[in-house]
Write an enzyme that holds these catalytic residues in place. Structure first.
Site, PDB file in Angstrom:
ATOM      1  N   ASP A 115      70.138  39.314  31.165  1.00 32.26           N
ATOM      2  CA  ASP A 115      70.110  39.731  32.939  1.00 32.26           C
ATOM      3  C   ASP A 115      68.582  40.292  33.144  1.00 32.26           C
ATOM      4  OD1 ASP A 115      72.747  41.196  34.759  1.00 32.26           O
ATOM      5  OD2 ASP A 115      71.023  40.087  35.027  1.00 32.26           O
TER       6      ASP A 115
HETATM    7  C1  GLC Z   1      70.512  41.151  38.891  1.00 29.86           C
HETATM    8  C2  GLC Z   1      72.446  41.102  38.379  1.00 29.86           C
HETATM    9  C3  GLC Z   1      72.732  39.805  37.791  1.00 29.86           C
HETATM   10  C4  GLC Z   1      72.013  39.055  38.340  1.00 29.86           C
HETATM   11  C5  GLC Z   1      70.989  38.643  37.900  1.00 29.86           C
HETATM   12  C6  GLC Z   1      69.598  37.433  39.025  1.00 29.86           C
HETATM   13  O1  GLC Z   1      70.413  42.640  38.448  1.00 29.86           O
HETATM   14  O2  GLC Z   1      72.987  42.383  36.864  1.00 29.86           O
HETATM   15  O3  GLC Z   1      74.034  39.565  37.988  1.00 29.86           O
HETATM   16  O4  GLC Z   1      72.619  37.478  37.948  1.00 29.86           O
HETATM   17  O5  GLC Z   1      69.698  40.070  38.140  1.00 29.86           O
HETATM   18  O6  GLC Z   1      69.938  38.156  40.224  1.00 29.86           O
END
Ligand code: GLC
Length: 722
Positions: A266
């Site tokens: 993440d």
């Molecule tokens: C965010 C979220 C995740 C998302 C990622 C990319 O922090 O936690 O769910 O897919 O970043 O945007």
């Protein structure tokens, strides 16, 4: 048996790997934030320059054919080896045409709809060059204080399993190398929905049993459905951050579940291992994540800056780096990019695609709306009305209809409740009064709203959360209305008119007083770009309300976590008895239970019947029931098949959902509904559970519209070892 194409690819990727420098290998493991949308705290690097130097393998938070073409040309034409990028984006519930938030969609209990909306979103996104979506989010959520409950499929493992399968099928289609398919990413693996006190990014701690019975099943379903990617959650699980959790990311995911896709961290989560206190340097953080099984570093410097040091220090070996590089190259090959880097960028939008997507999202929004209350048949609105007072700050708030995230959606073309109701009632005067601000104390329009209500035949009140109060980094300690809206409601109820309240939110709201004083209540969640038409379809009776709650609706925040599949107490609640499991200041039961939802008609159901008295070695048991529409309007009943394992040495939940289906009936029509109970499909009865907790019988019953807990028509099946 490996196909000739696969064999040729394996040879090609080995040659490619052998030709790569360490910097180019690590480049394939870096996912750069292009910064067109903000989904995390990180700053944006010079993506274009890094791509040209082979220091980036994928890009996210950029969209549009020309924007992505420019970046792909840099990679393919500008870098030494010309390895194409893949492009990721959070296509969660739509791309340009947004549907209802996932929590709302779950309330439709309709896997076909779940798949159709994912397919429509995939065609839209792939049609503009997106190769991978960071969806479906499969976190079981039982704490409405957590803002990301809005993105979840709710509280139930079986619903989430079905949701996972439908979404992976919808996003990935028949072939991943189709220009209308995108790779699915099952996230956030695992237990993120159980963060302490509902506070986002906090620690999560649970028993192994709860992890395996509640939180893992949807991810296993996604892997079985062929999900191309997995994203670990930000959280730690009993002290081990998921981004460094080798037992789960490798031991379970790869070794036991045979997941062969890519694990993408993440946003910045690898570098954040330092904040977790489990690494002191980027090199240590990078080594922990790579060794645990994280292949791609989203938006942090850990792999790019930390891996060379980790390699030099012997914290990782080149073999581990190569393993992840090959997984990324495999994903690009499966996506068709290694032979056609512009496959999706050059794809032509399918004729009529936009209209189909609009229809799919409107249908999904309509099916997601839950009729919580309808006293004296206030709804559907009578055909005789001539004037409707449409009150509240959510009545004409198009952008708030999309919820906290709207991907590449334009901010125009969203159908507000006002627009939808006026379109559906051309001969009716719709008086619109916002009455209060969306948030804060301001409610200067309350008296005007009261006048409009007194002068109208019907009153529709649209209240709830602003979109910014929901989603990521939006946890709340109270789950009530903003004060100005509360004052507006207090004023409006002085009209003495029956009020239909429509609640817009990313979570259940603990507003029992407003619900008690409303004649009818609809939970609309955030319905998406077709909100106004979907609401009008239900309010006017053009369509039946068929939604059912996929999340328990609490009376107060003090009841949280509250969910239906609780384990019993040794002192179950008994009215009037002191020493029983209870609160001294509130009933135990929620305001509305899981699976609650009303229709405009009524149904009767026979007692369930089984064709056998035992379940196990004999294979499938058929359980059936007869359903009759006893009302005056066509309607759909959703039937829920529950189980309780009896005489187990482990206290079992009072009930567990193991199947659901829907049946549509005309007035007076009856139908026979059959469930096929396959013991291998019921995780609770699979050998994965330790033998000591094996029950020797299960109680089965079916609930539907209007069921009450008192309905005891259940069946007991003995369990014979499979
Ligand atoms: C965010 C979220 C995740 C998302 C990622 C990319 O922090 O936690 O769910 O897919 O970043 O945007």
């Amino acid at each position: 048996m490996t196909s000739p194409a696969r064999t040729a690819w394996l040879e090609r990727r080995q040659r490619l790997l052998a030709s790569m420098t360490l910097e180019e290998k690590i480049g394939q493991l870096v996912m750069a934030d292009a910064g067109r949308a903000v989904t995390g705290p990180g700053g944006v690097t010079d993506v274009a320059s890094d791509i040209g130097r082979g220091r980036v393998g994928s890009v996210f938070n950029q969209w549009g054919v020309e924007e992505l073409r420019a970046l792909q040309e840099l990679a393919v034409g500008g870098s030494r080896l010309g390895i194409p990028l893949f492009f990721g984006l959070d296509v969660l519930h739509g791309y340009r045409i947004i549907g209802p938030i996932p929590l709302a969609e779950a309330c439709s209990f309709d896997p076909a709809t779940w798949e159709h909306t994912a397919r429509a979103a995939a065609e839209e996104a792939a049609g503009e060059g997106i190769d991978l979506t960071f969806a479906p989010m499969l976190d079981i959520a039982r704490d409405p204080r957590w803002g990301r409950i809005a993105e979840s499929p709710g509280e139930d493992p079986h619903v989430a399993r079905c949701f996972a399968r439908a979404k992976v099928r919808g996003f990935q289609g028949q072939r991943l190398d189709s220009p209308s398919s995108v790779a699915a990413t099952a996230k956030h693996f695992v237990g993120y929905g159980a963060v302490t006190a509902g506070r986002d990014y906090a620690s999560a701690d649970m028993s192994e049993r709860t992890l395996h019975e509640v939180h893992l099943p949807p991810f296993q379903a996604a892997v079985e459905a062929g999900a191309a990617a997995i994203m670990p959650g930000f959280n730690d699980l009993a002290g081990t951050p998921l981004t460094a959790h080798g037992d789960l990311l490798t031991g379970l995911l790869r070794d036991r579940w045979a997941f062969d896709g890519v694990v993408i961290s993440d946003y910045g989560a690898i570098a954040e291992l330092i904040n977790h206190g489990v690494a002191d340097t980027l090199a240590e953080a990078a080594a922990l994540a790579l060794t645990a099984g994280v292949d791609v570093d989203m938006a942090s410097e850990a792999y790019r800056s930390g891996l060379p040091d980790a390699l030099a220090a012997g914290l990782v070996g080149m073999a581990e780096i190569d393993r992840s590089v090959l997984r990324v190259l495999d994903l690009k090959w499966r996506l068709g990019l290694m032979d056609a880097p512009f496959l999706r960028i050059d794809a032509k939008a399918q004729a009529g695609g936009r209209e189909r997507t609009v229809d799919v999202m409107r249908d999904s929004a309509r099916r997601s709306i839950v009729l919580l209350k309808n006293e004296d048949g206030v709804l559907p609105l009578p055909q005789t009305i001539r004037r409707v007072a449409l009150v509240g700050p959510l009545a004409d708030a198009p952008l708030d209809m999309l919820g906290p995230w709207w991907a590449a959606a334009p901010v125009d073309g969203i159908v507000s409740v006002l627009e939808g109701l006026r379109a559906a009632l051309p001969g009716v005067e719709v008086i619109h009064v916002a009455g209060s601000a969306m948030e804060g104390d301001e409610c200067g329009g309350a008296s005007q709203a009261l006048e409009a209500a007194r002068a109208s035949d019907a009153v529709v009140l649209c209240i709830g959360e602003p979109k910014t109060w929901s989603g990521e980094a939006a946890s709340r300690t109270e789950i009530a209305l903003p004060r100005g809206q509360q004052t507006l409601c207090d004023t409006l109820f002085q009209s003495g008119k029956p009020v239909t309240t429509v609640i817009f939110s990313g979570r259940p709201l603990a507003i029992p007083d407003i619900i008690a004083r409303s004649a009818a209540v609809l939970a609309a969640w955030f319905p998406g770009a077709q909100a106004g038409h979907a609401l009008a379809d239900i309010l006017t009776g053009r369509d039946e309300p068929t939604g059912r709650l996929a999340i328990t609706w609490p009376r107060s925040v003090g009841q949280i976590p509250i969910f239906y599949a609780q384990r019993p107490s040794g002192r179950p609640f008994r009215p009037g008895e002191h020493y029983t499991s209870r609160y001294i200041d509130s009933p135990n039961d929620p305001l509305f239970p899981f699976a609650h939802g009303l229709s405009y008609t009524t149904f009767s159901r026979s007692a369930p019947r089984a064709d056998r008295t035992s379940l196990g070695a004999e294979g499938v048991v058929s359980v059936e029931i007869d359903v009759t529409n006893t009302g005056q309007r066509r309607g759909e009943d959703v039937l829920f098949l529950y189980m309780r394992r009896r005489s187990s040495r482990i206290a079992q939940p009072v009930k567990e959902l193991i199947d659901f289906t829907r049946v549509s009936l005309d007035p007076g029509q009856s139908a026979n509904v059959r469930f096929c109970l396959d013991p291998t499909r019921i995780p609770s009865l699979c050998p994965v559970r330790d033998e000591c907790d094996g029950p020797d019988r299960v109680e089965i019953w079916i609930r539907g519209h209007g069921s009450s807990e008192a309905d005891e028509s259940s069946i007991v099946l003995s369990l014979t070892p499979a």
